[in-house]
Design a protein around this motif. Structure first.
Motif, PDB file in Angstrom:
ATOM      1  N   LYS A   1       0.825  -1.249  -0.156  1.00 47.16           N
ATOM      2  CA  LYS A   1       0.416  -0.029  -0.173  1.00 47.16           C
ATOM      3  C   LYS A   1       0.840   1.571   0.078  1.00 47.16           C
ATOM      4  O   LYS A   1       2.437   1.284   0.206  1.00 47.16           O
ATOM      5  CB  LYS A   1      -0.829  -0.100   1.142  1.00 47.16           C
ATOM      6  CG  LYS A   1      -0.526   0.337   2.676  1.00 47.16           C
ATOM      7  CD  LYS A   1      -1.471   0.057   3.198  1.00 47.16           C
ATOM      8  CE  LYS A   1      -1.287   0.617   5.251  1.00 47.16           C
ATOM      9  NZ  LYS A   1      -1.808   1.163   6.043  1.00 47.16           N
ATOM     10  N   GLY A   2       0.197   2.394  -0.304  1.00 47.30           N
ATOM     11  CA  GLY A   2       0.927   3.600   0.070  1.00 47.30           C
ATOM     12  C   GLY A   2       1.993   4.120  -1.311  1.00 47.30           C
ATOM     13  O   GLY A   2       2.198   2.351  -2.203  1.00 47.30           O
ATOM     14  N   THR A   3       3.000   5.034  -2.005  1.00 48.97           N
ATOM     15  CA  THR A   3       3.410   5.509  -2.712  1.00 48.97           C
ATOM     16  C   THR A   3       4.893   5.401  -2.473  1.00 48.97           C
ATOM     17  O   THR A   3       5.164   6.206  -1.781  1.00 48.97           O
ATOM     18  CB  THR A   3       3.004   6.766  -3.823  1.00 48.97           C
ATOM     19  OG1 THR A   3       1.780   6.417  -4.397  1.00 48.97           O
ATOM     20  CG2 THR A   3       4.044   6.888  -4.561  1.00 48.97           C
ATOM     21  N   LEU A   4       5.514   4.597  -3.078  1.00 51.78           N
ATOM     22  CA  LEU A   4       7.330   4.446  -2.151  1.00 51.78           C
ATOM     23  C   LEU A   4       8.500   5.856  -3.409  1.00 51.78           C
ATOM     24  O   LEU A   4       7.978   5.266  -3.925  1.00 51.78           O
ATOM     25  CB  LEU A   4       7.723   3.465  -2.266  1.00 51.78           C
ATOM     26  CG  LEU A   4       9.119   3.758  -1.689  1.00 51.78           C
ATOM     27  CD1 LEU A   4       9.081   3.855  -0.199  1.00 51.78           C
ATOM     28  CD2 LEU A   4       9.449   1.890  -1.906  1.00 51.78           C
ATOM     29  N   LYS A   5       8.788   6.607  -2.627  1.00 56.69           N
ATOM     30  CA  LYS A   5       9.915   7.431  -3.567  1.00 56.69           C
ATOM     31  C   LYS A   5      10.788   7.624  -2.760  1.00 56.69           C
ATOM     32  O   LYS A   5      11.272   7.175  -1.694  1.00 56.69           O
ATOM     33  CB  LYS A   5       8.736   8.764  -2.996  1.00 56.69           C
ATOM     34  CG  LYS A   5       7.583   9.152  -4.193  1.00 56.69           C
ATOM     35  CD  LYS A   5       6.575  10.816  -3.281  1.00 56.69           C
ATOM     36  CE  LYS A   5       6.506  10.675  -2.172  1.00 56.69           C
ATOM     37  NZ  LYS A   5       5.240   9.930  -1.666  1.00 56.69           N
ATOM     38  N   LYS A   6      11.548   8.028  -3.703  1.00 54.04           N
ATOM     39  CA  LYS A   6      12.688   8.050  -3.822  1.00 54.04           C
ATOM     40  C   LYS A   6      13.693   8.791  -2.681  1.00 54.04           C
ATOM     41  O   LYS A   6      12.340  10.040  -2.731  1.00 54.04           O
ATOM     42  CB  LYS A   6      13.858   8.810  -4.923  1.00 54.04           C
ATOM     43  CG  LYS A   6      15.467   8.325  -5.361  1.00 54.04           C
ATOM     44  CD  LYS A   6      15.593   8.775  -6.486  1.00 54.04           C
ATOM     45  CE  LYS A   6      17.200   8.290  -6.267  1.00 54.04           C
ATOM     46  NZ  LYS A   6      17.829   9.242  -7.665  1.00 54.04           N
ATOM     47  N   GLY A   7      14.181   8.766  -1.230  1.00 53.65           N
ATOM     48  CA  GLY A   7      14.136   9.496  -0.589  1.00 53.65           C
ATOM     49  C   GLY A   7      13.871   9.424   0.893  1.00 53.65           C
ATOM     50  O   GLY A   7      14.005  10.072   2.114  1.00 53.65           O
ATOM     51  N   ASP A   8      12.708   8.775   0.746  1.00 55.49           N
ATOM     52  CA  ASP A   8      11.793   8.226   2.042  1.00 55.49           C
ATOM     53  C   ASP A   8      12.466   7.662   3.180  1.00 55.49           C
ATOM     54  O   ASP A   8      13.591   6.608   2.974  1.00 55.49           O
ATOM     55  CB  ASP A   8      10.677   7.131   1.942  1.00 55.49           C
ATOM     56  CG  ASP A   8       8.963   8.080   0.817  1.00 55.49           C
ATOM     57  OD1 ASP A   8       9.454   9.224   0.415  1.00 55.49           O
ATOM     58  OD2 ASP A   8       8.595   7.695   0.259  1.00 55.49           O
ATOM     59  N   ILE A   9      12.472   8.108   4.333  1.00 56.86           N
ATOM     60  CA  ILE A   9      12.688   7.402   5.307  1.00 56.86           C
ATOM     61  C   ILE A   9      11.783   6.321   5.476  1.00 56.86           C
ATOM     62  O   ILE A   9      10.456   5.737   5.240  1.00 56.86           O
ATOM     63  CB  ILE A   9      12.369   7.858   6.824  1.00 56.86           C
ATOM     64  CG1 ILE A   9      13.897   9.583   6.457  1.00 56.86           C
ATOM     65  CG2 ILE A   9      13.220   8.078   8.016  1.00 56.86           C
ATOM     66  CD1 ILE A   9      14.413   9.371   6.172  1.00 56.86           C
ATOM     67  N   PHE A  10      12.953   4.695   6.087  1.00 55.23           N
ATOM     68  CA  PHE A  10      12.151   3.637   6.483  1.00 55.23           C
ATOM     69  C   PHE A  10      12.698   3.000   7.497  1.00 55.23           C
ATOM     70  O   PHE A  10      13.588   3.137   7.983  1.00 55.23           O
ATOM     71  CB  PHE A  10      12.407   2.726   5.239  1.00 55.23           C
ATOM     72  CG  PHE A  10      13.517   1.602   4.285  1.00 55.23           C
ATOM     73  CD1 PHE A  10      13.862   1.024   5.667  1.00 55.23           C
ATOM     74  CD2 PHE A  10      14.176   3.216   4.129  1.00 55.23           C
ATOM     75  CE1 PHE A  10      15.546   0.878   5.017  1.00 55.23           C
ATOM     76  CE2 PHE A  10      15.597   2.700   3.037  1.00 55.23           C
ATOM     77  CZ  PHE A  10      16.108   1.929   3.902  1.00 55.23           C
ATOM     78  N   LEU A  11      11.416   1.776   7.519  1.00 58.59           N
ATOM     79  CA  LEU A  11      12.242   1.227   8.778  1.00 58.59           C
ATOM     80  C   LEU A  11      11.906  -0.309   8.425  1.00 58.59           C
ATOM     81  O   LEU A  11      11.059  -0.892   7.908  1.00 58.59           O
ATOM     82  CB  LEU A  11      11.297   1.349   9.865  1.00 58.59           C
ATOM     83  CG  LEU A  11      11.317  -0.023  11.037  1.00 58.59           C
ATOM     84  CD1 LEU A  11      12.944   0.681  12.164  1.00 58.59           C
ATOM     85  CD2 LEU A  11      10.438   0.671  12.136  1.00 58.59           C
ATOM     86  N   CYS A  12      12.594  -1.256   8.099  1.00 59.71           N
ATOM     87  CA  CYS A  12      12.813  -2.793   7.993  1.00 59.71           C
ATOM     88  C   CYS A  12      13.616  -3.169   9.240  1.00 59.71           C
ATOM     89  O   CYS A  12      14.748  -3.151   9.832  1.00 59.71           O
ATOM     90  CB  CYS A  12      13.606  -3.684   6.239  1.00 59.71           C
ATOM     91  SG  CYS A  12      13.637  -4.627   5.868  1.00 59.71           S
ATOM     92  N   GLY A  13      12.600  -4.026  10.125  1.00 57.74           N
ATOM     93  CA  GLY A  13      13.224  -5.221  11.150  1.00 57.74           C
ATOM     94  C   GLY A  13      13.764  -4.217  11.556  1.00 57.74           C
ATOM     95  O   GLY A  13      12.988  -3.551  12.636  1.00 57.74           O
ATOM     96  N   SER A  14      15.046  -4.290  12.619  1.00 54.35           N
ATOM     97  CA  SER A  14      16.278  -3.309  13.224  1.00 54.35           C
ATOM     98  C   SER A  14      17.207  -2.679  12.895  1.00 54.35           C
ATOM     99  O   SER A  14      17.878  -1.999  13.178  1.00 54.35           O
ATOM    100  CB  SER A  14      16.905  -4.794  13.835  1.00 54.35           C
ATOM    101  OG  SER A  14      17.393  -5.499  13.489  1.00 54.35           O
TER     102      SER A  14
END
Length: 413
Positions: free
Chosen positions: A111-124
């Motif tokens: 879901k949502g639109t992912l853009k270049k420069g987005d802050i993300f969290l994945c696992g730890s």
């Protein structure tokens, strides 16, 4: 793997679309596949069921358009929808370490639109989307729901199955990543302590438990997981496989140091070994095995485990001798005067004395003579004198059974 995928789909209650590949080959037999599917309660439409099926050839592209149409039809019937105007959320389906680009994860956007420069969290771990690539390694500016994209910007290679979530606040993402990292380390320590206690418990309850420690390095996380699971399944009550470390990337000096400390072997799947690691491995005597096919790695580990199994001890009867008389000889004690009635009697063999079909004594042969001379073996129909350890009383017509104990290599069932 197909049966496993069917079981997972049934357990999750999700629909199935079947693609039967390699139909361009002359020996292809789609009906045989459909029959096998029916045995797993998967009935395709041609066979009166409700499951859509396409005959395709991935090599030349036959049937791909038909398969895509059926997938879209299935999605339309399920009324699948996702919100494009929200923070992006996805799942890591594969990950690898690229020599030039670093850690890369293939993420399926849900879901949502992912853009270049987005802050993300994945696992730890947290990070910033540095670049997005499609399946042809072309750069993308945006990724929408249902898009699979390769994402750059990870600090380390994420695990398949981890959730990828975009945050507006970098501090919040960093805080959650730190908390998850602490929990992961604590869980890892508990797991290692539990394994150690389990091994001690096994050794107490079952006697000797032998263990083969393995470090796995691979090109992608999915392959590492599949290989790890397959190797762990080789464990038995007597011999166990313990994966002490697994990660994506080439074999490094750190891996060799860990192998040295834990007396482990290193399995490198579709990855190379650094020159420094090769030198260190040679100096430390560490075994690094390179594989490109999973079943070859499994077969070799299986052979290694079979070498750790205690061999079966099998008795093999070599001959029978009948007692005709007994003699007392100084320094040697009581000697049985015998006739070898079958096979042969050999020095250093094990002996069993039978009297009226009952075993009255077992022991090692201490003396074997032909007349007054020592002999190494006495063949059938010849007389000899036999001395047996701790046997001091022979009766006429006692049968002495001569046997040896052979060790037979065992295999994993």
């Amino acid at each position: 793997q197909t049966i496993e995928a069917i079981d997972h789909a049934k357990a999750a209650g999700v629909p199935i679309v079947v693609a039967i590949n390699k139909v361009d080959k002359p020996e292809s037999n789609p009906d045989k596949i459909k029959k096998s599917l029916s045995e797993q309660s998967v009935l395709v439409e041609d066979w009166g069921g409700k499951i859509q099926c396409s005959l395709i050839s991935a090599k030349n592209g036959d049937g791909i358009d038909d398969l895509l149409d059926k997938i879209l039809l299935e999605a339309e019937m399920l009324n699948l929808k996702a919100n494009k105007k929200t923070e992006s959320l996805g799942t890591v389906v594969e990950s690898r370490l690229d020599k030039g680009l670093g850690p890369i994860a293939t993420v399926l956007i849900q879901k949502g639109t992912l853009k270049k420069g987005d802050i993300f969290l994945c696992g730890s771990q947290h990070g910033k989307v540095r670049a997005m690539l499609n399946e042809r390694n072309n750069n993308l500016d945006n990724a929408f729901p249902s898009d699979p994209v390769q994402i750059l910007g990870f600090q380390k290679v994420p695990k398949a199955g981890e959730t990828f979530k975009v945050f507006l606040d970098e501090k919040e993402a960093k805080k959650i990543a730190g908390e998850r990292g602490v929990l992961e380390r604590e869980a890892s320590q508990r797991r290692h302590r539990k394994l150690t206690l389990d091994q001690i418990g096994k050794q107490i309850s079952e006697g000797k438990v032998r263990e083969l420690d393995i470090i796995i390095k691979g090109d992608v996380d999915g392959s590492i997981e599949a290989l790890s699971d397959s190797l762990m399944n080789l464990s038995t009550k007597e011999v166990t496989v313990k994966i002490i470390h697994r990660s994506v990337g080439m074999v490094t000096e750190n891996d060799v140091s860990l192998a040295t400390a834990s007396n482990a072997i290193i399995i490198a799947f579709n990855v190379n070994t650094s020159n420094e690691a090769k030198i260190q491995a040679k100096n430390d005597g560490i075994d690094i095995r390179h594989y490109a096919i999973i079943y070859k790695a499994i077969d070799e580990v299986k052979l290694a485990l079979e070498g750790l199994l205690e061999p079966d001890k099998v008795e093999e009867v070599m001959g029978l001798a009948e007692v005709r008389d007994q003699f007392k000889i100084p320094k040697l004690g009581v000697i049985a005067g015998c006739m070898v009635v079958s096979g042969k009697v050999v020095r250093n063999a094990f002996l069993r004395v039978r009297r009226d079909d009952e075993i009255v004594h077992e022991g090692k042969l201490t003396s074997l003579k032909r007349f007054k001379d020592d002999a190494n073996e006495v063949l059938e129909n010849f007389e000899c004198g036999i001395g047996i350890e701790d046997m001091h009383d022979f009766n006429e017509n006692d049968i002495i059974e001569v046997y040896e104990i052979k060790e037979v290599k065992r295999t994993l069932s």
